[in-house]
Scaffold this motif. Structure first.
Motif, PDB file in Angstrom:
ATOM      1  N   HIS A  62       0.726  -1.335  -0.086  1.00  0.00           N
ATOM      2  CA  HIS A  62      -0.111  -0.030   0.037  1.00  0.00           C
ATOM      3  C   HIS A  62       0.919   1.019   0.117  1.00  0.00           C
ATOM      4  N   PRO A  63       1.751   1.516  -1.074  1.00  0.00           N
ATOM      5  CA  PRO A  63       2.739   2.684  -1.196  1.00  0.00           C
ATOM      6  C   PRO A  63       1.909   3.913  -1.207  1.00  0.00           C
ATOM      7  N   ASP A  64       0.659   3.893  -1.473  1.00  0.00           N
ATOM      8  CA  ASP A  64       0.067   5.064  -1.907  1.00  0.00           C
ATOM      9  C   ASP A  64      -0.725   5.836  -0.618  1.00  0.00           C
ATOM     10  N   GLY A  65      -0.513   5.107   0.496  1.00  0.00           N
ATOM     11  CA  GLY A  65      -1.225   5.707   1.827  1.00  0.00           C
ATOM     12  C   GLY A  65      -0.585   6.762   2.526  1.00  0.00           C
ATOM     13  N   ARG A  66      -1.261   7.516   3.304  1.00  0.00           N
ATOM     14  CA  ARG A  66      -0.545   8.473   3.957  1.00  0.00           C
ATOM     15  C   ARG A  66      -0.292   8.142   5.575  1.00  0.00           C
ATOM     16  N   LEU A  67       1.053   7.851   5.825  1.00  0.00           N
ATOM     17  CA  LEU A  67       1.243   7.399   7.077  1.00  0.00           C
ATOM     18  C   LEU A  67       1.947   8.653   7.878  1.00  0.00           C
ATOM     19  N   PHE A  68       1.916   8.567   9.102  1.00  0.00           N
ATOM     20  CA  PHE A  68       2.149   9.417  10.171  1.00  0.00           C
ATOM     21  C   PHE A  68       3.175   8.892  11.199  1.00  0.00           C
ATOM     22  N   GLU A  69       4.032   9.734  11.801  1.00  0.00           N
ATOM     23  CA  GLU A  69       4.843   9.405  12.720  1.00  0.00           C
ATOM     24  C   GLU A  69       4.720  10.614  13.942  1.00  0.00           C
ATOM     25  N   LEU A  70       4.450  10.159  15.058  1.00  0.00           N
ATOM     26  CA  LEU A  70       4.497  11.114  16.543  1.00  0.00           C
ATOM     27  C   LEU A  70       6.039  11.799  16.509  1.00  0.00           C
ATOM     28  N   ARG A  71       6.116  12.854  16.154  1.00  0.00           N
ATOM     29  CA  ARG A  71       7.545  13.396  16.352  1.00  0.00           C
ATOM     30  C   ARG A  71       7.632  14.060  17.686  1.00  0.00           C
ATOM     31  N   LYS A  72       6.489  14.567  18.151  1.00  0.00           N
ATOM     32  CA  LYS A  72       6.647  15.186  19.741  1.00  0.00           C
ATOM     33  C   LYS A  72       5.284  14.522  20.286  1.00  0.00           C
ATOM     34  N   SER A  73       5.451  14.259  21.576  1.00  0.00           N
ATOM     35  CA  SER A  73       4.133  13.872  22.213  1.00  0.00           C
ATOM     36  C   SER A  73       3.997  14.723  23.648  1.00  0.00           C
ATOM     37  N   ARG A  74       2.879  15.261  23.893  1.00  0.00           N
ATOM     38  CA  ARG A  74       2.342  16.037  25.000  1.00  0.00           C
ATOM     39  C   ARG A  74       3.357  16.674  25.571  1.00  0.00           C
ATOM     40  N   VAL A  75       3.841  17.841  24.676  1.00  0.00           N
ATOM     41  CA  VAL A  75       4.874  18.911  25.138  1.00  0.00           C
ATOM     42  C   VAL A  75       4.214  20.134  25.226  1.00  0.00           C
ATOM     43  N   PRO A  76       4.834  21.235  25.613  1.00  0.00           N
ATOM     44  CA  PRO A  76       4.268  22.557  25.825  1.00  0.00           C
ATOM     45  C   PRO A  76       4.123  23.174  24.056  1.00  0.00           C
ATOM     46  N   GLU A  77       3.060  23.985  24.199  1.00  0.00           N
ATOM     47  CA  GLU A  77       2.867  24.544  22.692  1.00  0.00           C
ATOM     48  C   GLU A  77       4.140  25.038  22.218  1.00  0.00           C
ATOM     49  N   LEU A  78       4.896  25.793  22.703  1.00  0.00           N
ATOM     50  CA  LEU A  78       6.200  26.410  22.159  1.00  0.00           C
ATOM     51  C   LEU A  78       7.082  25.466  21.375  1.00  0.00           C
ATOM     52  N   GLU A  79       6.920  24.115  21.962  1.00  0.00           N
ATOM     53  CA  GLU A  79       7.975  23.269  21.286  1.00  0.00           C
ATOM     54  C   GLU A  79       7.294  22.937  19.871  1.00  0.00           C
ATOM     55  N   ILE A  80       6.186  22.535  19.905  1.00  0.00           N
ATOM     56  CA  ILE A  80       5.410  22.309  18.507  1.00  0.00           C
ATOM     57  C   ILE A  80       5.450  23.556  17.633  1.00  0.00           C
ATOM     58  N   SER A  81       5.438  24.721  18.035  1.00  0.00           N
ATOM     59  CA  SER A  81       5.510  26.066  17.152  1.00  0.00           C
ATOM     60  C   SER A  81       6.861  26.001  16.636  1.00  0.00           C
ATOM     61  N   GLU A  82       7.868  25.669  17.511  1.00  0.00           N
ATOM     62  CA  GLU A  82       9.303  25.994  16.826  1.00  0.00           C
ATOM     63  C   GLU A  82       9.474  24.703  15.826  1.00  0.00           C
ATOM     64  N   ALA A  83       8.942  23.568  16.223  1.00  0.00           N
ATOM     65  CA  ALA A  83       9.145  22.506  15.339  1.00  0.00           C
ATOM     66  C   ALA A  83       8.791  22.677  14.043  1.00  0.00           C
ATOM     67  N   ILE A  84       7.291  23.394  13.843  1.00  0.00           N
ATOM     68  CA  ILE A  84       6.390  23.664  12.831  1.00  0.00           C
ATOM     69  C   ILE A  84       7.421  24.761  12.187  1.00  0.00           C
ATOM     70  N   ALA A  85       7.837  25.628  12.607  1.00  0.00           N
ATOM     71  CA  ALA A  85       8.665  26.991  12.183  1.00  0.00           C
ATOM     72  C   ALA A  85       9.864  26.177  11.252  1.00  0.00           C
ATOM     73  N   ARG A  86      10.743  25.229  12.279  1.00  0.00           N
ATOM     74  CA  ARG A  86      11.919  24.837  11.318  1.00  0.00           C
ATOM     75  C   ARG A  86      11.383  23.981  10.061  1.00  0.00           C
ATOM     76  N   GLU A  87      10.373  23.493  10.105  1.00  0.00           N
ATOM     77  CA  GLU A  87       9.874  22.522   8.876  1.00  0.00           C
ATOM     78  C   GLU A  87       9.439  23.740   7.789  1.00  0.00           C
ATOM     79  N   ALA A  88       8.688  24.823   8.134  1.00  0.00           N
ATOM     80  CA  ALA A  88       8.192  25.565   7.191  1.00  0.00           C
ATOM     81  C   ALA A  88       9.705  26.571   6.544  1.00  0.00           C
ATOM     82  N   ARG A  89      10.802  26.506   7.245  1.00  0.00           N
ATOM     83  CA  ARG A  89      11.660  27.123   6.709  1.00  0.00           C
ATOM     84  C   ARG A  89      12.543  26.332   5.405  1.00  0.00           C
ATOM     85  N   PHE A  90      12.430  24.763   6.132  1.00  0.00           N
ATOM     86  CA  PHE A  90      12.997  23.738   4.995  1.00  0.00           C
ATOM     87  C   PHE A  90      12.108  23.951   3.830  1.00  0.00           C
TER      88      PHE A  90
END
Length: 113
Positions: A62-90
Protein backbone atom coordinates in the motif's frame (compact mmCIF):
# COMPACT_ATOMS: atom_id res chain seq x y z
CA UNK A 1 -3.14 6.64 -6.47
CA UNK A 2 -2.42 8.83 -3.46
CA UNK A 3 -4.98 11.44 -2.43
CA UNK A 4 -3.95 15.01 -3.10
CA UNK A 5 -2.92 16.85 0.05
CA UNK A 6 -5.83 19.30 -0.18
CA UNK A 7 -8.38 16.49 -0.38
CA UNK A 8 -6.78 14.63 2.54
CA UNK A 9 -6.82 17.77 4.71
CA UNK A 10 -10.44 18.49 3.80
CA UNK A 11 -11.47 14.94 4.69
CA UNK A 12 -9.53 15.07 7.96
CA UNK A 13 -11.15 18.31 9.10
CA UNK A 14 -14.63 17.09 8.14
CA UNK A 15 -14.16 13.84 10.08
CA UNK A 16 -13.08 15.72 13.19
CA UNK A 17 -16.03 18.14 12.89
CA UNK A 18 -18.43 15.25 12.30
CA UNK A 19 -17.30 13.77 15.62
CA UNK A 20 -18.02 17.07 17.36
CA UNK A 21 -14.37 18.11 17.56
CA UNK A 22 -12.42 21.12 16.39
CA UNK A 23 -10.11 21.27 13.39
CA UNK A 24 -8.52 24.15 11.52
CA UNK A 25 -6.05 24.66 8.72
CA UNK A 26 -3.27 26.73 10.26
CA UNK A 27 -1.11 26.81 7.09
CA UNK A 28 -2.31 26.03 3.59
CA UNK A 29 0.35 24.12 1.67
CA UNK A 30 0.74 22.83 -1.85
CA UNK A 31 -2.63 21.52 -3.04
CA UNK A 32 -1.22 18.57 -4.94
CA UNK A 33 1.46 17.09 -2.70
CA UNK A 34 2.44 19.29 0.22
CA UNK A 35 3.68 17.53 3.34
CA UNK A 36 1.00 17.48 6.05
CA UNK A 37 1.82 18.18 9.69
CA UNK A 38 -0.90 17.78 12.29
CA UNK A 39 -0.79 19.80 15.50
CA UNK A 40 -2.74 17.82 18.09
CA UNK A 41 -4.10 19.77 21.06
CA UNK A 42 -4.97 17.73 24.13
CA UNK A 43 -7.44 18.60 26.88
CA UNK A 44 -4.66 18.93 29.45
CA UNK A 45 -3.15 21.85 27.49
CA UNK A 46 -0.25 19.90 26.02
CA UNK A 47 0.29 19.31 22.31
CA UNK A 48 1.67 16.60 20.05
CA UNK A 49 2.97 16.79 16.50
CA UNK A 50 2.23 14.22 13.81
CA UNK A 51 4.49 14.45 10.77
CA UNK A 52 4.77 12.46 7.55
CA UNK A 53 6.37 9.09 8.27
CA UNK A 54 9.69 8.34 6.58
CA UNK A 55 9.56 6.41 3.31
CA UNK A 56 10.89 3.29 5.07
CA UNK A 57 7.66 3.06 7.09
CA UNK A 58 5.48 2.52 4.03
CA UNK A 59 4.01 -0.88 3.29
CA UNK A 60 5.05 -2.12 -0.14
CA UNK A 61 1.52 -3.46 -0.67
CA UNK A 62 0.00 0.00 0.00
CA UNK A 63 2.59 2.59 -1.05
CA UNK A 64 -0.05 5.26 -1.74
CA UNK A 65 -1.30 5.64 1.82
CA UNK A 66 -0.54 8.57 4.10
CA UNK A 67 1.33 7.45 7.16
CA UNK A 68 2.32 9.65 10.08
CA UNK A 69 4.81 9.45 12.90
CA UNK A 70 4.51 11.14 16.26
CA UNK A 71 7.47 13.54 16.34
CA UNK A 72 6.59 15.12 19.66
CA UNK A 73 4.15 13.87 22.26
CA UNK A 74 2.38 15.91 24.95
CA UNK A 75 4.84 18.79 25.11
CA UNK A 76 4.29 22.53 25.66
CA UNK A 77 2.79 24.52 22.77
CA UNK A 78 6.06 26.41 22.19
CA UNK A 79 7.93 23.20 21.31
CA UNK A 80 5.38 22.39 18.62
CA UNK A 81 5.45 25.94 17.26
CA UNK A 82 9.24 25.84 17.02
CA UNK A 83 9.23 22.45 15.28
CA UNK A 84 6.66 23.66 12.74
CA UNK A 85 8.66 26.85 12.11
CA UNK A 86 11.78 24.76 11.38
CA UNK A 87 9.84 22.57 8.95
CA UNK A 88 8.35 25.64 7.20
CA UNK A 89 11.83 27.13 6.71
CA UNK A 90 12.92 23.85 5.11
CA UNK A 91 9.78 23.43 2.96
CA UNK A 92 7.44 26.37 2.37
CA UNK A 93 4.73 24.12 0.84
CA UNK A 94 3.80 22.28 4.05
CA UNK A 95 0.30 22.06 5.46
CA UNK A 96 -0.32 22.53 9.17
CA UNK A 97 -3.64 21.24 10.44
CA UNK A 98 -4.69 21.66 14.04
CA UNK A 99 -7.05 19.20 15.70
CA UNK A 100 -8.26 18.78 19.26
CA UNK A 101 -8.29 15.15 20.35
CA UNK A 102 -6.76 12.81 22.89
CA UNK A 103 -6.87 9.95 20.37
CA UNK A 104 -5.24 11.07 17.10
CA UNK A 105 -5.07 7.46 15.92
CA UNK A 106 -8.81 7.79 15.26
CA UNK A 107 -8.01 10.17 12.40
CA UNK A 108 -4.44 9.40 11.36
CA UNK A 109 -2.62 6.22 10.35
CA UNK A 110 0.64 5.92 12.24
CA UNK A 111 3.54 3.90 10.84
CA UNK A 112 5.25 1.31 13.02
CA UNK A 113 7.92 2.88 15.18
Amino acid sequence: MRLKAGIFVSALTRRVFADGGMAAVEKHGAEEAGAIFVRIRHRDGSESLAAPAPQTAFDTDHPDGRLFELRKSRVPELEISEAIAREARFDSDIWVVEIETDSPETYLDFGDS
